[in-house]
Design a protein around this motif. Structure first.
Motif, mmCIF file in Angstrom:
data_model
loop_
_atom_site.group_PDB
_atom_site.id
_atom_site.type_symbol
_atom_site.label_atom_id
_atom_site.label_comp_id
_atom_site.label_asym_id
_atom_site.label_seq_id
_atom_site.Cartn_x
_atom_site.Cartn_y
_atom_site.Cartn_z
ATOM 1 N N ILE A 139 0.858 -1.189 0.000
ATOM 2 C CA ILE A 139 0.000 0.000 0.000
ATOM 3 C C ILE A 139 0.891 1.234 0.000
ATOM 4 N N ALA A 140 0.594 2.158 -0.897
ATOM 5 C CA ALA A 140 1.332 3.422 -0.983
ATOM 6 C C ALA A 140 0.403 4.562 -0.570
ATOM 7 N N LEU A 141 0.824 5.322 0.437
ATOM 8 C CA LEU A 141 0.044 6.444 0.952
ATOM 9 C C LEU A 141 0.803 7.743 0.736
ATOM 10 N N GLU A 142 0.056 8.823 0.657
ATOM 11 C CA GLU A 142 0.665 10.141 0.549
ATOM 12 C C GLU A 142 1.132 10.617 1.920
ATOM 13 N N ASP A 143 2.298 11.234 1.967
ATOM 14 C CA ASP A 143 2.787 11.859 3.193
ATOM 15 C C ASP A 143 2.254 13.289 3.238
ATOM 16 N N LEU A 144 1.158 13.474 3.976
ATOM 17 C CA LEU A 144 0.482 14.774 4.008
ATOM 18 C C LEU A 144 0.824 15.579 5.253
ATOM 19 N N THR A 145 1.944 15.269 5.891
ATOM 20 C CA THR A 145 2.343 15.978 7.103
ATOM 21 C C THR A 145 2.464 17.476 6.838
ATOM 22 N N GLY A 146 1.797 18.267 7.680
ATOM 23 C CA GLY A 146 1.887 19.722 7.583
ATOM 24 C C GLY A 146 1.041 20.352 6.502
ATOM 25 N N LEU A 187 -7.088 7.963 9.179
ATOM 26 C CA LEU A 187 -7.247 6.910 8.183
ATOM 27 C C LEU A 187 -5.904 6.256 7.865
ATOM 28 N N GLY A 188 -4.859 7.065 7.720
ATOM 29 C CA GLY A 188 -3.538 6.509 7.460
ATOM 30 C C GLY A 188 -3.047 5.633 8.603
ATOM 31 N N THR A 189 -3.333 6.043 9.839
ATOM 32 C CA THR A 189 -2.942 5.248 11.005
ATOM 33 C C THR A 189 -3.675 3.921 11.025
ATOM 34 N N PHE A 190 -4.975 3.950 10.713
ATOM 35 C CA PHE A 190 -5.761 2.713 10.685
ATOM 36 C C PHE A 190 -5.236 1.759 9.604
ATOM 37 N N ILE A 191 -4.944 2.305 8.429
ATOM 38 C CA ILE A 191 -4.413 1.465 7.355
ATOM 39 C C ILE A 191 -3.081 0.854 7.770
ATOM 40 N N GLU A 192 -2.238 1.651 8.407
ATOM 41 C CA GLU A 192 -0.896 1.186 8.759
ATOM 42 C C GLU A 192 -0.945 0.050 9.782
ATOM 43 N N VAL A 204 4.224 2.047 2.401
ATOM 44 C CA VAL A 204 5.221 3.084 2.160
ATOM 45 C C VAL A 204 4.506 4.423 2.019
ATOM 46 N N TYR A 205 5.217 5.486 2.357
ATOM 47 C CA TYR A 205 4.697 6.848 2.204
ATOM 48 C C TYR A 205 5.479 7.543 1.103
ATOM 49 N N VAL A 206 4.773 8.263 0.243
ATOM 50 C CA VAL A 206 5.409 8.905 -0.904
ATOM 51 C C VAL A 206 5.139 10.398 -0.874
ATOM 52 N N ASP A 207 5.960 11.123 -1.599
ATOM 53 C CA ASP A 207 5.797 12.573 -1.728
ATOM 54 C C ASP A 207 4.571 12.851 -2.607
ATOM 55 N N PRO A 208 3.594 13.616 -2.100
ATOM 56 C CA PRO A 208 2.381 13.853 -2.889
ATOM 57 C C PRO A 208 2.533 14.925 -3.960
ATOM 58 N N ALA A 209 3.714 15.511 -4.083
ATOM 59 C CA ALA A 209 3.895 16.627 -5.024
ATOM 60 C C ALA A 209 3.588 16.195 -6.454
ATOM 61 N N ASN A 250 -0.512 7.459 -10.038
ATOM 62 C CA ASN A 250 0.795 8.086 -9.820
ATOM 63 C C ASN A 250 1.378 7.685 -8.464
ATOM 64 N N ILE A 251 0.507 7.580 -7.464
ATOM 65 C CA ILE A 251 0.973 7.213 -6.119
ATOM 66 C C ILE A 251 1.461 5.769 -6.091
ATOM 67 N N ASP A 252 0.750 4.851 -6.775
ATOM 68 C CA ASP A 252 1.206 3.453 -6.742
ATOM 69 C C ASP A 252 2.554 3.307 -7.450
ATOM 70 N N ARG A 253 2.774 4.090 -8.499
ATOM 71 C CA ARG A 253 4.069 4.027 -9.191
ATOM 72 C C ARG A 253 5.178 4.583 -8.297
ATOM 73 N N LYS A 254 4.887 5.668 -7.582
ATOM 74 C CA LYS A 254 5.864 6.214 -6.647
ATOM 75 C C LYS A 254 6.139 5.226 -5.516
ATOM 76 N N GLY A 255 5.090 4.519 -5.085
ATOM 77 C CA GLY A 255 5.265 3.539 -4.023
ATOM 78 C C GLY A 255 6.236 2.441 -4.417
ATOM 79 N N GLU A 256 6.111 1.953 -5.646
ATOM 80 C CA GLU A 256 7.041 0.925 -6.122
ATOM 81 C C GLU A 256 8.470 1.452 -6.160
#
Length: 386
Positions: free
Chosen positions: A273-280, A303-308, A319-324, A365-371
């Motif tokens: 599972i690839a999640l966005e890092d939305l910190t801040g 939601l991210g905590t529950f998934i993790e 994994v967490y990816v850059d959402p940019a 795009n997020i799943d590709r970044k996750g890989e």
């Protein structure tokens, strides 16, 4: 992996006052210890015991209860110092930080208080507990929970349990050490999860959790609170108290349902599972006034905590990816342009002409970044041997 299980205590008419008095006294003494710690410069627990342990014992707390009270206060100051160092309370000189540093930490009368196995014992078959109170040991205090929670308690409960009171009801929150499943070291791919407000979660497998129902619920709750607060009568205040935290419980239940579906799909298909890092993100974005409430009630972190934690129990890598630029980049050809995002729900690539739902495009795009993140993490960073 540590998780918590919450059970509802159901004391009888004689037991309830003793439990309530114990909780209030423990937090009252914790406030006194906090004042001493503040005057002494928040020393460590060992030093704090020298100043407070004898007085706590003479006030009526048992040996273990006094130790837990001191430890609770010491941990609270440790957390405060960590938040200050991390900048979570603002910069030096800010109003919020100055307020936190200018007075002792305070504990509510019904705040959680820890009990270890010397103060609290569980009888799972009878669904009762024996608990220490200032009025003596109380036995056969009934508790209620689901069958699954009872099974988890019986098999995995370890360490302390916290006693807490909410709206006149007592709960025990027990720590359980649940073994994690073996991690899938070679996932067949990743499920990208795009988080949002209109759509709570959109995955690259085609699952979309619409946020319309939750947003309507929040709007109804906010309107009802406004009306009851404007009413101002005793019955209105009583009604407000009855409905406290209802919105939060409803949102948490929805996040549990969504996270379970995502993790179950990943486990069944052998993917991560690839999640966005939305910190801040709340500090970074600027929105109109009517958009601020949806942003600040957005439960992406929960939601991210529950998934993790569900993924860890199932052995699914996260994994967490850059959402940019995930919402501006075409998932087909890779062309990135702000104009690709035609509207909230529409993505139309200016280069290849593909048209997709904007959240579906972002999830791919997020799943590709996750890989890419997973592969980079497995690659050796050691220098080559000469």
């Amino acid at each position: 992996m540590k998780i918590v299980v919450q059970v509802k205590l159901m004391p009888d008419a004689a037991q309830a006052p003793a439990i309530g008095a114990t909780l209030r006294m423990a937090n009252e003494r914790a406030n006194w210890v906090s004042g001493v710690a503040f005057e002494q410069g928040a020393p460590r627990a060992y030093e704090l015991r020298k100043h407070t342990y004898a007085d706590l014992k003479s006030a009526g707390l048992g040996a273990q209860a006094a130790q837990h009270t001191i430890k609770k206060v010491s941990d609270a100051y440790t957390t405060l110092r960590a938040n200050i160092r991390a900048g979570n309370l603002g910069r030096p000189g800010s109003r919020r930080r100055a307020k936190a540093e200018s007075k002792p930490i305070a504990f509510r009368p019904e705040a959680a208080h820890p009990f270890d196995d010397r103060c609290l014992s569980w009888q799972y078959d009878a669904q009762t507990v024996s608990i220490w109170t200032t009025a003596g040991r109380l036995k056969n205090v009934r508790f209620a929970c689901s069958a699954g929670a009872l099974k988890t308690l019986r098999e995995y409960r370890r360490g302390e349990s916290d006693l807490i009171e909410r709206d006149g009801v007592f709960y025990l929150i027990a720590v359980c050490e649940v073994p994690e499943a073996p991690l899938n070291e070679d996932p067949s791919g990743f499920i990208g999860v795009d988080l949002g407000i209109v759509n709570i979660a959109t995955t690259s497998t085609g699952y979309r959790a619409a946020g319309r129902g939750l947003n309507r619920h929040r709007k109804r709750q906010a309107e009802l609170r406004r009306k009851l607060q404007a009413k101002g009568t005793k019955s209105a205040k009583r009604r407000l108290k009855q409905r406290a935290r209802k919105e939060a419980r409803h949102a948490a239940n929805i996040n549990h349902i969504i996270s379970k579906k995502i993790v179950t799909t990943a486990e069944r298909t052998g993917r991560g599972i690839a999640l966005e890092d939305l910190t801040g993100i709340r500090e970074r974005v600027r929105l109109r006034k009517d958009q601020r409430t949806p942003l600040h009630t957005w439960g992406f972190h929960q939601l991210g905590t529950f998934i993790e934690y569900k993924a860890h129990r199932a052995g699914v890598p996260v994994v967490y990816v850059d959402p940019a630029y995930t919402s501006r980049q075409c998932s087909r050809c890779g062309y990135t342009d702000r104009k690709n995002r035609v509207g909230q729900a529409t993505f139309a690539c200016r280069a290849c002409g593909v048209t997709l739902h904007a959240d579906d495009n972002a999830s791919h795009n997020i799943d590709r970044k996750g890989e890419a993140v997973w592969t980079a993490g497995r690659e050796s960073r050691a220098p080559a041997t000469p």
